[in-house]
Design a protein around this motif. Structure first.
Motif, mmCIF file in Angstrom:
data_model
loop_
_atom_site.group_PDB
_atom_site.id
_atom_site.type_symbol
_atom_site.label_atom_id
_atom_site.label_comp_id
_atom_site.label_asym_id
_atom_site.label_seq_id
_atom_site.Cartn_x
_atom_site.Cartn_y
_atom_site.Cartn_z
ATOM 1 N N GLU A 256 0.788 -1.227 0.000
ATOM 2 C CA GLU A 256 0.000 0.000 0.000
ATOM 3 C C GLU A 256 0.823 1.281 0.000
ATOM 4 O O GLU A 256 0.297 2.335 -0.337
ATOM 5 N N SER A 257 2.101 1.188 0.348
ATOM 6 C CA SER A 257 2.857 2.429 0.555
ATOM 7 C C SER A 257 4.337 2.250 0.210
ATOM 8 O O SER A 257 4.825 1.130 0.073
ATOM 9 N N TRP B 160 6.643 2.922 2.283
ATOM 10 C CA TRP B 160 7.194 2.290 3.493
ATOM 11 C C TRP B 160 7.127 0.775 3.347
ATOM 12 O O TRP B 160 8.080 0.061 3.624
ATOM 13 N N ARG B 161 5.956 0.280 2.890
ATOM 14 C CA ARG B 161 5.759 -1.166 2.787
ATOM 15 C C ARG B 161 6.726 -1.758 1.754
ATOM 16 O O ARG B 161 7.269 -2.847 1.945
ATOM 17 N N ALA C 196 -0.433 0.997 13.636
ATOM 18 C CA ALA C 196 0.048 2.312 13.194
ATOM 19 C C ALA C 196 -1.085 3.335 13.254
ATOM 20 O O ALA C 196 -0.894 4.479 13.668
ATOM 21 N N PHE D 90 -3.890 4.266 4.185
ATOM 22 C CA PHE D 90 -2.444 4.410 3.963
ATOM 23 C C PHE D 90 -2.095 4.565 2.477
ATOM 24 O O PHE D 90 -0.933 4.389 2.102
ATOM 25 N N ASP E 32 6.602 8.364 8.427
ATOM 26 C CA ASP E 32 7.381 7.388 7.655
ATOM 27 C C ASP E 32 8.784 7.922 7.349
ATOM 28 O O ASP E 32 9.759 7.228 7.533
ATOM 29 N N ARG F 42 -1.160 6.377 16.179
ATOM 30 C CA ARG F 42 -1.085 7.755 15.646
ATOM 31 C C ARG F 42 -2.387 8.504 15.905
ATOM 32 O O ARG F 42 -2.384 9.703 16.172
ATOM 33 N N GLU G 20 -1.452 10.105 8.365
ATOM 34 C CA GLU G 20 -0.777 9.046 9.139
ATOM 35 C C GLU G 20 0.278 8.287 8.337
ATOM 36 O O GLU G 20 0.843 7.320 8.852
ATOM 37 N N ASN G 21 0.525 8.672 7.093
ATOM 38 C CA ASN G 21 1.737 8.184 6.413
ATOM 39 C C ASN G 21 2.081 9.075 5.225
ATOM 40 O O ASN G 21 1.291 9.939 4.813
ATOM 41 N N ASP H 50 6.723 -5.043 12.661
ATOM 42 C CA ASP H 50 6.000 -3.809 12.328
ATOM 43 C C ASP H 50 4.831 -3.590 13.284
ATOM 44 O O ASP H 50 4.988 -2.966 14.309
ATOM 45 N N ARG H 51 3.653 -4.117 12.977
ATOM 46 C CA ARG H 51 2.475 -3.889 13.820
ATOM 47 C C ARG H 51 2.337 -4.988 14.868
ATOM 48 O O ARG H 51 2.827 -6.098 14.673
ATOM 49 N N PHE I 279 4.245 3.597 17.731
ATOM 50 C CA PHE I 279 3.407 4.483 16.912
ATOM 51 C C PHE I 279 2.804 5.620 17.733
ATOM 52 O O PHE I 279 2.623 6.728 17.225
HETATM 53 O O1 AHR Z 1 2.727 -0.144 9.904
HETATM 54 C C1 AHR Z 1 3.537 0.826 9.331
HETATM 55 C C2 AHR Z 1 2.711 1.682 8.407
HETATM 56 O O2 AHR Z 1 2.178 0.870 7.381
HETATM 57 C C3 AHR Z 1 3.453 2.783 7.681
HETATM 58 O O3 AHR Z 1 3.441 3.990 8.340
HETATM 59 C C4 AHR Z 1 2.601 2.900 6.461
HETATM 60 O O4 AHR Z 1 3.174 3.672 5.446
HETATM 61 C C5 AHR Z 1 2.404 1.488 6.139
HETATM 62 O O5 AHR Z 1 1.507 1.224 5.176
#
Ligand code: AHR
Length: 323
Positions: free
Chosen positions: A43-44, A46-47, A172, A200, A256, A176, A225-226, A121-122, A140
Motif C-alpha cells: 500500500e505504501s 514504506w511497505r 500504526a 495508507f 514514515d 497515531r 498518518e503516512n 512492524d504492527r 506508533f
Molecule cells: O505499519 C507501518 C505503516 O504501514 C506505515 O506507516 C505505512 O506507510 C504502512 O503502510
C-alpha cells in the motif's frame, strides 16, 4: 461459502509446496531455514522498503528459503496463509499483521505445531503473549506524540485539522490516532474538521482532501498518518490552487520519512515528518540466529526513530538515508 474459503488456502498450499520443493534442492550440508513471511500488502512506499529489506535478508546465500506472501491488506488472506505455513511445517513464521485483533486461533495452531512466530512492524491484541515468540517494530503512539508536540510549538492555536487515518484497527493507525486525539483534548482551539481513513494509500488521501476542498471546507492542517496519504493530500491541495507546507495555506504533517517523503519535506511541502523505520529484515535475521543458538530474544523491541522539520532539513541529511 465453504468453497470460497477453501480456494485461497488451496492456492496458498500449492504455492508453498512449490517454494518448499525448490528449497529441498539445496545441498544437505547447507541447512536451509524455511521462513514463511506474511506481508500486509503493497500500500505504501514504506511497505515496499519493508518488503525489500525482508527479501534482501532472507536469501539462499544467507541460509534461508523465503516464502513471501502479500495479503493485499486483508486479514483473512493472512490467516489462510499462516495456516498454510503451519501445515507446511516451515521453520519460522514471520507475520506483519494488518490489524491487531483476531489472531488467537491461528497463532494457537502455530504454537501447537511448535513453530515460532515473529511479529514485525504492527502488534497484535492478544491476552496470551506466549502465542508469539517476539515482536519488533515502532512505537506508533510516541511517533504521534512527537508530531503533536511539534504542532503545538510551531503551528500554535486555531488549527482546523483534516486527519487522514491509516487502515482502521492497525497498530500504526491506533497509535497515531490516539496521539492526535490526546492533542485535540489538550488544545481546545484545535478543531477536527474531518477524520477519515485513507487506508495508507496516496489515491485515497488525495480523494478525501479533494472532496473536502471542493465542498469549501476551511482547513489549515492535514495530519496524514503516512507519507503516501500526505502525497495525495498535497496533490489535492495544489490542484485546488492552494499551497501546502511551510508558509503555505495548509500545513502537512506526515509519518514514515521515506525517501520520497523526505524529498517533499526538503521542498517544504511537508512541514514535519516523523520516521517509521521499515528495515526489519536484519533485525528478524538476528532474532532467528539467536533462537537457533538457543538464546531467548527480548519479547518486545522498539526501534529508535527520528523526526525531520522542513526548516532544518538539508540535502546532506538525505544522502545517507537507506530508504
Ligand atoms: O505499519 C507501518 C505503516 O504501514 C506505515 O506507516 C505505512 O506507510 C504502512 O503502510
Amino acid at each position: 461459502m465453504k468453497i470460497k474459503a477453501a480456494l485461497p488456502l488451496a492456492l496458498c498450499l500449492a504455492l508453498c509446496a512449490c517454494a518448499l520443493g525448490s528449497a529441498s534442492a539445496a545441498s544437505p550440508s547447507e541447512p536451509v531455514l524455511i521462513v514463511g513471511f506474511s506481508q500486509v500488502g503493497a500500500e505504501s512506499d514504506w511497505r515496499a522498503a519493508n518488503t525489500k529489506s525482508m527479501q534482501d535478508t532472507f536469501t539462499e546465500d544467507n541460509g534461508y528459503k523465503l516464502i513471501f506472501h502479500d495479503a493485499q491488506q486483508k486479514q483473512e488472506n493472512q490467516i489462510n496463509v499462516v495456516r498454510g505455513f503451519v501445515q507446511q511445517e516451515v521453520d519460522y513464521i514471520v507475520l506483519a499483521p494488518v490489524t491487531e485483533s483476531g489472531w488467537a486461533t491461528v497463532l494457537q495452531e502455530a504454537e501447537d505445531a511448535d513453530i515460532p512466530v515473529i511479529l514485525v512492524d504492527r502488534m497484535i491484541d492478544v491476552l496470551d503473549y506466549s502465542l508469539f515468540t517476539c515482536w519488533v517494530g515502532s512505537d506508533f503512539r510516541k511517533e504521534s506524540d512527537i508530531a503533536v508536540e511539534w504542532m503545538r510549538e510551531n503551528l500554535g492555536t486555531d488549527l482546523k485539522i483534516v486527519h487522514l487515518q491509516g487502515t482502521i484497527g492497525s497498530s500504526a493507525q491506533i497509535g497515531r490516532t490516539e496521539g492526535l486525539e490526546a492533542g485535540l483534548l489538550e488544545n481546545p482551539s484545535w478543531k477536527l474538521v474531518s477524520q477519515q481513513t485513507g487506508e495508507f494509500t496516496e489515491a485515497k488521501g488525495q480523494e478525501i482532501v479533494e472532496a473536502l476542498l471542493e465542498s469549501g471546507e476551511d482547513i489549515n492542517v492535514v495530519f496524514a498518518e503516512n507519507d503516501n496519504m500526505a502525497f495525495g493530500a498535497i496533490a489535492a491541495i495544489e490542484a485546488a490552487g492552494k499551497t501546502a507546507g511551510v508558509g503555505g495555506d495548509i500545513a502537512v504533517i506526515s509519518f514514515d520519512a521515506t525517501s520520497a517523503g523526505l524529498q517533499l519535506t526538503l521542498e517544504r511541502k511537508i512541514n514535519f515528518n516523523v520516521e517509521c523505520n521499515p528495515l526489519h529484515g536484519p533485525r528478524v535475521d538476528a532474532i532467528i540466529k539467536n533462537l537457533e543458538g538457543g538464546m531467548k530474544p527480548e519479547k518486545l523491541t522498539y526501534v529508535s526513530e527520528q523526526a525531520f522539520d522542513a526548516t532544518t532539513l538539508t540535502q546532506a541529511m538525505l544522502d545517507d538515508r537507506l530508504y
